[in-house]
Scaffold this motif. Structure first.
Motif, PDB file in Angstrom:
ATOM      1  N   GLY A   8      -9.116  -6.981  18.396  1.00  0.00           N
ATOM      2  CA  GLY A   8      -8.560  -5.965  18.312  1.00  0.00           C
ATOM      3  C   GLY A   8      -7.905  -6.055  20.044  1.00  0.00           C
ATOM      4  O   GLY A   8      -7.912  -6.854  20.849  1.00  0.00           O
ATOM      5  N   TRP A  97     -13.480  -5.634  14.056  1.00  0.00           N
ATOM      6  CA  TRP A  97     -11.882  -4.953  14.448  1.00  0.00           C
ATOM      7  C   TRP A  97     -12.591  -3.698  15.212  1.00  0.00           C
ATOM      8  O   TRP A  97     -13.176  -3.065  14.612  1.00  0.00           O
ATOM      9  CB  TRP A  97     -11.015  -4.451  13.229  1.00  0.00           C
ATOM     10  CG  TRP A  97      -9.809  -4.231  14.190  1.00  0.00           C
ATOM     11  CD1 TRP A  97      -9.172  -3.938  15.711  1.00  0.00           C
ATOM     12  CD2 TRP A  97      -9.128  -2.879  13.450  1.00  0.00           C
ATOM     13  NE1 TRP A  97      -8.213  -3.321  15.650  1.00  0.00           N
ATOM     14  CE2 TRP A  97      -7.915  -2.451  14.618  1.00  0.00           C
ATOM     15  CE3 TRP A  97      -9.054  -2.724  11.762  1.00  0.00           C
ATOM     16  CZ2 TRP A  97      -7.313  -2.184  14.015  1.00  0.00           C
ATOM     17  CZ3 TRP A  97      -7.514  -1.856  12.103  1.00  0.00           C
ATOM     18  CH2 TRP A  97      -6.729  -1.367  13.056  1.00  0.00           C
ATOM     19  N   ARG A  99     -11.251  -0.887  17.038  1.00  0.00           N
ATOM     20  CA  ARG A  99     -10.634  -0.222  16.596  1.00  0.00           C
ATOM     21  C   ARG A  99     -10.405   0.841  17.924  1.00  0.00           C
ATOM     22  O   ARG A  99     -11.080   1.430  18.772  1.00  0.00           O
ATOM     23  CB  ARG A  99     -10.419   0.118  15.545  1.00  0.00           C
ATOM     24  CG  ARG A  99      -8.547   1.136  15.548  1.00  0.00           C
ATOM     25  CD  ARG A  99      -8.506   1.377  14.068  1.00  0.00           C
ATOM     26  NE  ARG A  99      -9.641   2.523  13.408  1.00  0.00           N
ATOM     27  CZ  ARG A  99      -9.640   2.851  12.421  1.00  0.00           C
ATOM     28  NH1 ARG A  99      -8.798   2.300  11.359  1.00  0.00           N
ATOM     29  NH2 ARG A  99     -11.139   2.769  11.597  1.00  0.00           N
ATOM     30  N   TYR A 137      -4.983  -7.500  12.053  1.00  0.00           N
ATOM     31  CA  TYR A 137      -6.235  -6.611  12.437  1.00  0.00           C
ATOM     32  C   TYR A 137      -6.920  -6.490  11.385  1.00  0.00           C
ATOM     33  O   TYR A 137      -7.893  -6.740  10.766  1.00  0.00           O
ATOM     34  CB  TYR A 137      -6.644  -5.558  13.651  1.00  0.00           C
ATOM     35  CG  TYR A 137      -5.829  -6.019  15.136  1.00  0.00           C
ATOM     36  CD1 TYR A 137      -6.434  -7.266  15.411  1.00  0.00           C
ATOM     37  CD2 TYR A 137      -5.618  -5.298  16.034  1.00  0.00           C
ATOM     38  CE1 TYR A 137      -6.102  -7.867  16.747  1.00  0.00           C
ATOM     39  CE2 TYR A 137      -5.229  -5.270  16.645  1.00  0.00           C
ATOM     40  CZ  TYR A 137      -5.728  -6.619  17.398  1.00  0.00           C
ATOM     41  OH  TYR A 137      -4.700  -6.553  18.554  1.00  0.00           O
ATOM     42  N   GLU A 138      -6.029  -5.307  10.701  1.00  0.00           N
ATOM     43  CA  GLU A 138      -6.107  -4.484   9.255  1.00  0.00           C
ATOM     44  C   GLU A 138      -6.740  -6.099   8.307  1.00  0.00           C
ATOM     45  O   GLU A 138      -7.975  -5.194   7.705  1.00  0.00           O
ATOM     46  CB  GLU A 138      -5.982  -3.975   8.522  1.00  0.00           C
ATOM     47  CG  GLU A 138      -5.592  -2.096   9.675  1.00  0.00           C
ATOM     48  CD  GLU A 138      -4.340  -1.722   8.591  1.00  0.00           C
ATOM     49  OE1 GLU A 138      -4.521   0.108   9.268  1.00  0.00           O
ATOM     50  OE2 GLU A 138      -3.580  -1.377   7.768  1.00  0.00           O
ATOM     51  N   ALA A 141     -10.216  -8.052   8.765  1.00  0.00           N
ATOM     52  CA  ALA A 141     -11.390  -7.701   9.432  1.00  0.00           C
ATOM     53  C   ALA A 141     -12.919  -7.288   8.122  1.00  0.00           C
ATOM     54  O   ALA A 141     -12.147  -6.516   7.061  1.00  0.00           O
ATOM     55  CB  ALA A 141     -10.969  -5.845  10.459  1.00  0.00           C
ATOM     56  N   VAL A 144     -14.692  -1.954  10.417  1.00  0.00           N
ATOM     57  CA  VAL A 144     -13.774  -1.546  11.596  1.00  0.00           C
ATOM     58  C   VAL A 144     -14.944  -0.912  11.951  1.00  0.00           C
ATOM     59  O   VAL A 144     -15.475   0.271  11.281  1.00  0.00           O
ATOM     60  CB  VAL A 144     -12.409  -1.164  10.815  1.00  0.00           C
ATOM     61  CG1 VAL A 144     -11.811  -0.375  11.994  1.00  0.00           C
ATOM     62  CG2 VAL A 144     -11.762  -1.516  10.358  1.00  0.00           C
TER      63      VAL A 144
END
Length: 166
Positions: A8, A97, A99, A137-138, A141, A144
């Protein structure tokens, strides 16, 4: 036991959540940036200033690839996902992740000078970093978890619950 990896942006809470999650799961917590500082014997900001970002990124890659095999809860540096070898290595791990919004990250990071990539216009740099890193990150992961306006204990409980159920 697979390593739980937290990714993150700066200010997402990777280190804080990581310590709590490790306690909750009965595992060791390892912060990659802290490990690098211990091994090199100086703060990340000094590594950037003395040796440059490229040198730091090489240290980060080596430390990350090694620590991914630890079975611990591992907090990666915010920019680790920029490295293709690290992204590839993350494929076999339990990646979460954390967020965070620009507003929350800016508030949490503030004018923290130990974050060399955020010196100057903190909000502007965070916007730029998130624009560049969010798709990465998406991509890496498996889970999330939003951290905005949430107590650390809630974030830890959410992540831990899914690990215990597995």
């Amino acid at each position: 036991m697979s390593t739980v990896v937290l990714v993150g942006a700066p200010g997402a809470g990777k280190s804080t959540v990581g310590r709590g999650l490790a306690r909750e799961l009965g595992r060791e917590f390892i912060d990659v940036d802290q490990r690098i500082e211990e091994v090199v014997g100086k703060p990340i900001a000094e590594i950037f200033a003395d040796d440059g970002e490229a040198h730091f990124r090489r240290l980060e890659e080596s430390a990350t690839l090694e620590l991914l095999e630890s079975g611990a809860v591992v907090s990666l540096g915010g920019g680790a996902v920029l490295n293709a070898r690290i992204r590839e290595a993350l494929a076999g791990h339990d990646v979460v992740w954390l967020r965070v919004s620009i507003q929350q990250a800016t508030r949490r990071v503030g004018m923290n000078t130990v974050r060399p990539l955020l010196l100057g216009n903190v909000r502007g740099r965070l916007i730029e970093l998130l624009r560049e890193r969010t798709p990465l990150y998406e991509a890496v992961a498996a889970q999330v978890v939003d951290t905005d306006e949430r107590p650390v204990s809630d974030v830890v409980a959410e992540i831990a619950a899914t690990r215990r159920a597995a």
